[in-house]
Motif scaffolding. Sequence first.
Motif, PDB file in Angstrom:
ATOM      1  N   ASP A 136       0.831  -1.200   0.000  1.00 21.61           N
ATOM      2  CA  ASP A 136       0.000   0.000   0.000  1.00 21.61           C
ATOM      3  C   ASP A 136       0.869   1.255   0.000  1.00 21.61           C
ATOM      4  N   LYS A 137       1.911   1.269   0.838  1.00 20.31           N
ATOM      5  CA  LYS A 137       2.803   2.430   0.912  1.00 20.31           C
ATOM      6  C   LYS A 137       3.633   2.554  -0.367  1.00 20.31           C
ATOM      7  N   HIS A 170       1.340   4.147  -2.921  1.00 22.77           N
ATOM      8  CA  HIS A 170       1.178   5.583  -2.680  1.00 22.77           C
ATOM      9  C   HIS A 170       2.408   6.348  -3.167  1.00 22.77           C
ATOM     10  N   GLU A 176      -8.028   9.587   0.355  1.00 24.52           N
ATOM     11  CA  GLU A 176      -8.340   9.043   1.682  1.00 24.52           C
ATOM     12  C   GLU A 176      -9.806   9.304   2.036  1.00 24.52           C
ATOM     13  N   ASP A 184      -2.632   4.442   9.700  1.00 25.49           N
ATOM     14  CA  ASP A 184      -2.488   4.084   8.284  1.00 25.49           C
ATOM     15  C   ASP A 184      -2.711   5.297   7.395  1.00 25.49           C
ATOM     16  N   ASP A 230       0.016   6.926   4.942  1.00 24.27           N
ATOM     17  CA  ASP A 230      -0.291   7.071   3.510  1.00 24.27           C
ATOM     18  C   ASP A 230       0.005   8.486   3.037  1.00 24.27           C
TER      19      ASP A 230
END
Length: 205
Positions: free
Chosen positions: A99-100, A103, A145, A170, A174
Motif C-alpha cells: 500500500d505504501k 502511494h 483518503e 495508516d 499514507d
Amino acid sequence: MSTHAFLIFSSVTLVAMGFVLLLGPESWFPNFYSPVFMGIIAIISPLLIQLPQFILTKSTPKKRKLILQMRTVIAAALLINFGGELGLFQLYKYGFEYDKFAHFVVCMTFAFILGESLREWENLHSKKLMLTVFFIVFASGIVWELFEAASDYLFKTQEWGVYGEHLLIDTSTDIIFDAMGALAGIIIFKIPKRRSGALREKSSE
C-alpha cells in the motif's frame, strides 16, 4: 510493448476484471473482496485513461506526446491499485507494505508528468511550478483518503485504513508517503532542466 498496446491492454484487463467480479459467484472471492464495488470501479476506470485527450488541447506534437504519457501514468496507477485490491495489499502480513509502495510510486509519477504538463500548458516555471505540483498531488492524496472513507460508509467496503482497521496511523502514513512521492517526482522532473541549464551556460561562455 508499445505505449498504445499498453493502454489497450490496461483497459481490456480492467474491464475483464470488472465483469468477473460482478458476474462471478461470491464463493470465488476471498472475504476481503468487495466484488460489486470493485467490479464497478474496474469497468469505469478505462474512462479515466481516456480523460486527458478529451479535456486538454493537442495543438502541438509536444502536447500530444504529454497526453499519451498522462494516459500511460493513469493506466499504470490503476493497475497498481487494482493489483493491491486483488491481493497484493495482503503482503503487509509478510512485512512488505505494498500500500505504501503504491502511494509513493503513483504520487511520484503523477508529480513528474504534472510538472511537465503545467510547464507546457500553463507555462509555469521554477518555484511556482514546484509548489503547484506538490500541492495538487498532496491534496489529491487527501481526497483519495476521503474517497476511501466515504466508500466504507456508503458501500460497506473496507477500503480505508488496513481493511477497516488502524485508521489513524495508516491514513497518516499514507499521506506521508504521498508527500515523499510528490517530492521525488518533483526532483526527477527538475534534474534534466538543471542539467540542460548548466549546459547552456557553459556553451555561452
